[in-house]
Design a protein around this motif. Structure first.
Motif, PDB file in Angstrom:
ATOM      1  N   ARG A 267    -132.667  76.165  99.055  1.00 43.13           N
ATOM      2  CA  ARG A 267    -133.287  77.321  99.678  1.00 43.13           C
ATOM      3  C   ARG A 267    -134.252  76.914 100.791  1.00 43.13           C
ATOM      4  O   ARG A 267    -134.366  77.563 101.808  1.00 43.13           O
ATOM      5  CB  ARG A 267    -134.035  78.125  98.614  1.00 43.13           C
TER       6      ARG A 267
ATOM      7  N   THR B 154    -131.965  74.459  93.344  1.00 39.06           N
ATOM      8  CA  THR B 154    -131.975  75.744  94.022  1.00 39.06           C
ATOM      9  C   THR B 154    -133.075  75.788  95.085  1.00 39.06           C
ATOM     10  O   THR B 154    -132.865  76.258  96.199  1.00 39.06           O
ATOM     11  CB  THR B 154    -132.183  76.881  93.000  1.00 39.06           C
ATOM     12  N   TYR B 155    -134.225  75.250  94.743  1.00 41.06           N
ATOM     13  CA  TYR B 155    -135.322  75.206  95.726  1.00 41.06           C
ATOM     14  C   TYR B 155    -134.953  74.322  96.915  1.00 41.06           C
ATOM     15  O   TYR B 155    -135.240  74.651  98.058  1.00 41.06           O
ATOM     16  CB  TYR B 155    -136.612  74.682  95.079  1.00 41.06           C
TER      17      TYR B 155
END
Length: 462
Positions: free
Chosen positions: A28, A24-25
């Motif tokens: 993102r 997810t990081y």
RNA sequence: GCUCCGAUAGUGUAGUCCGGCCAAUCAUAUUGCCCUCUCGAGGCAAUGACCGGGGUUCGAAUCCCCGUCGGAGCACCA
């Protein structure tokens, strides 16, 4: 960032946390992450050859593709090279103390006699380790830290040791001199450009250990976050690869995708989307204390993902048969989805009798609304069609229940976390494709698995 | 024993670094009501927390100390 699993089996739900968060990081912040199999112990943490692919498969289910995949067991020469360099920098020495002996010296803050050997001897002995000239336990390479460091865990730790058991991977089976996690991982993080590390609290001292190696090489250590353990509610089975593996061995569980197993393969088979798990994991954050993950939060996420697109069906568990009377319609046509009339209706032949769940059985003279069919009154052991309008339900004194035709229904075995349930479903269920999701009204969501003698479905969640 | 780390509602989380806008956020959970031919979805409402004690300060969830509780490491495991 990196996800560095030990390939010892398919992943349990807790394993999803690392890829969920770093994936997810990455997405993102336009980052990068690799999977690195830290398979440097062919003996006590012996890798399972199938686990490499199985883990990548689990990762795909969660919706992530790593930017790179490494296997530490392919990189031994690299570790050896760095060890030689470290020896040359005076940062390591070969040591033949037994674990016990050394531990005693270490705990009293005393150096062992091997600590001051000259580099040439150390290098010579290390090459002998690499060449496999020692047996397990005879010789190790220690990283020279601070023998009086106030934290005993950091004093002169082992970087390489001898292991007699060959590595299960053919390509690595000739090696006998293996790096310890702290050495291997520290080197690899630097070499692969890892800038941020997330790891468990059990590795709290790793960064401090590795810092000594980084100092020798004049490298800058990545940012580190330690997180606690995750515990799942709702399962009887302990979330541990070895426990699950044993239960499968003993036939207490069918396989890794048994609905009672807290594994990713199980959730997948139950029709839970990887995204639902990922979101729940990300919501846990990265706190250093232990956390309990509520399955209900995964379910809530999943329900939101699937509710709108999942069609409705009837399933009656452990049904009781009641005859019908009073000439009800021959066919019932409840909608496929209450919010989507455009998807059409189901065609359920009614027949002479219906099945109801025990909890829904009416008392004598009580009225009941069979969903999609109409109002009935229970009289003389028969459900008599009353022909009344839906208004009777709105007025509030008629319960609405689901049902299945006694005659033209299909047998279903529903596999749940609490064991198997059998029942009968409306006939259309027999034609659903494997992998399709349904919501059995008033029962819950399920994934169609296969059609054998009976239709096998896996219960998803309410 | 030595060494680290942590503690906000049932669960998770925001706020803690840089004290006041925090009688503490959001989600989930539970309960009730509305809606609905589902116990699903949707709407509304309620429930519910700063581990304890000192200190600093005009003021502390936030800073300091002590305690309590919990976790982790001290492996030739990862």
């Amino acid at each position: 960032m990196r996800c560095a699993p030990n390939p010892n089996g398919p992943w349990h739900v807790g394993h999803a946390r690392m890829p969920a968060v770093i994936g997810t990081y990455r997405d993102r912040y336009d980052g990068w992450f690799c999977v690195r199999f830290d398979d440097t112990d062919p003996e006590t943490k012996r890798p399972d050859l199938e686990a490499y692919d199985s883990i990548l498969d689990d990762l795909e289910y969660l919706g992530f593709e790593p930017d790179a995949v490494y296997k530490a067991s392919n990189r031994l020469e690299t570790y050896y090279d760095h060890a030689r360099e470290l020896i040359d920098l005076g940062g390591a020495y070969t040591c033949s103390c037994s674990g016990e002996e050394f531990s005693e010296l270490k705990n009293s803050g005393e150096a062992c006699p091997h600590r001051d050997k000259d580099k040439a001897t150390v290098l010579e002995e290390f090459e002998a380790m690499v060449d496999g000239e020692y047996d397990s336990g005879e010789m190790v390479l220690r990283v020279k830290t601070d023998i009086e460091h106030k934290n005993p865990a950091l004093r002169d730790w082992v970087g390489f040791r001898m292991i007699d058991t060959p590595h299960p991977r053919e390509e690595a089976s000739e090696y006998r001199c293996w790096p310890m996690l702290d050495f291997q991982s520290g080197i690899d993080d630097q070499l692969t450009g890892v800038t941020h590390i997330i790891r468990g609290i059990d590795l709290q001292d790793s960064a401090k250990r590795q810092q000594f190696v980084y100092d020798y090489f004049d490298w800058e250590y990545p940012e580190v976050v330690h997180w606690g353990h995750v515990q799942l509610d709702a399962y009887d089975v302990k979330m541990s690869t070895s426990t699950i593996s044993e239960l499968i061995e003993e036939d207490d569980l069918d396989d890794w995708d048994d609905p009672r197993a807290p594994t990713l393969k199980s959730l997948r088979r139950r029709g839970i989307r990887g995204d639902a798990i990922v979101d729940a994991m990300v919501e846990l954050g990265t706190s250093t204390s232990d956390v309990d993950l509520a399955m209900s939060s995964i379910y809530a996420n999943n329900r939101e993902l699937i509710d709108d697109e999942t069609d409705r069906r009837f399933l009656v568990r452990d049904g009781t048969e009641l005859p019908l009377g009073g000439s009800p319609p021959e066919e019932a046509n409840p909608p496929l989805h209450p919010d989507h009339a455009e998807r059409g209706v189901r065609e359920i032949p009614v027949g002479d009798a219906v099945l109801l769940e025990a909890e829904d059985l009416p008392n004598r003279e009580e009225r009941l609304w069979l969903k999609g069919l109409g109002c009935f009154q229970y009289t003389r052991d028969t459900l008599q069609y009353t022909g009344e309008d839906i208004e009777v339900v709105r007025e509030g004194d008629v319960d609405v229940v689901h049902w299945a035709p006694a005659e033209e229904s299909v047998p279903v075995r529903m596999r749940t976390m609490d064991g198997d349930v059998s029942g009968r479903a409306e006939p259309g269920v027999g034609d659903l494709e494997s992998d399709e999701l349904v919501q059995f009204e008033r029962v819950g969501f399920a994934r169609i698995d296969r059609h054998d003698d009976e239709t096998v479905v896996y219960y998803t969640h309410p």
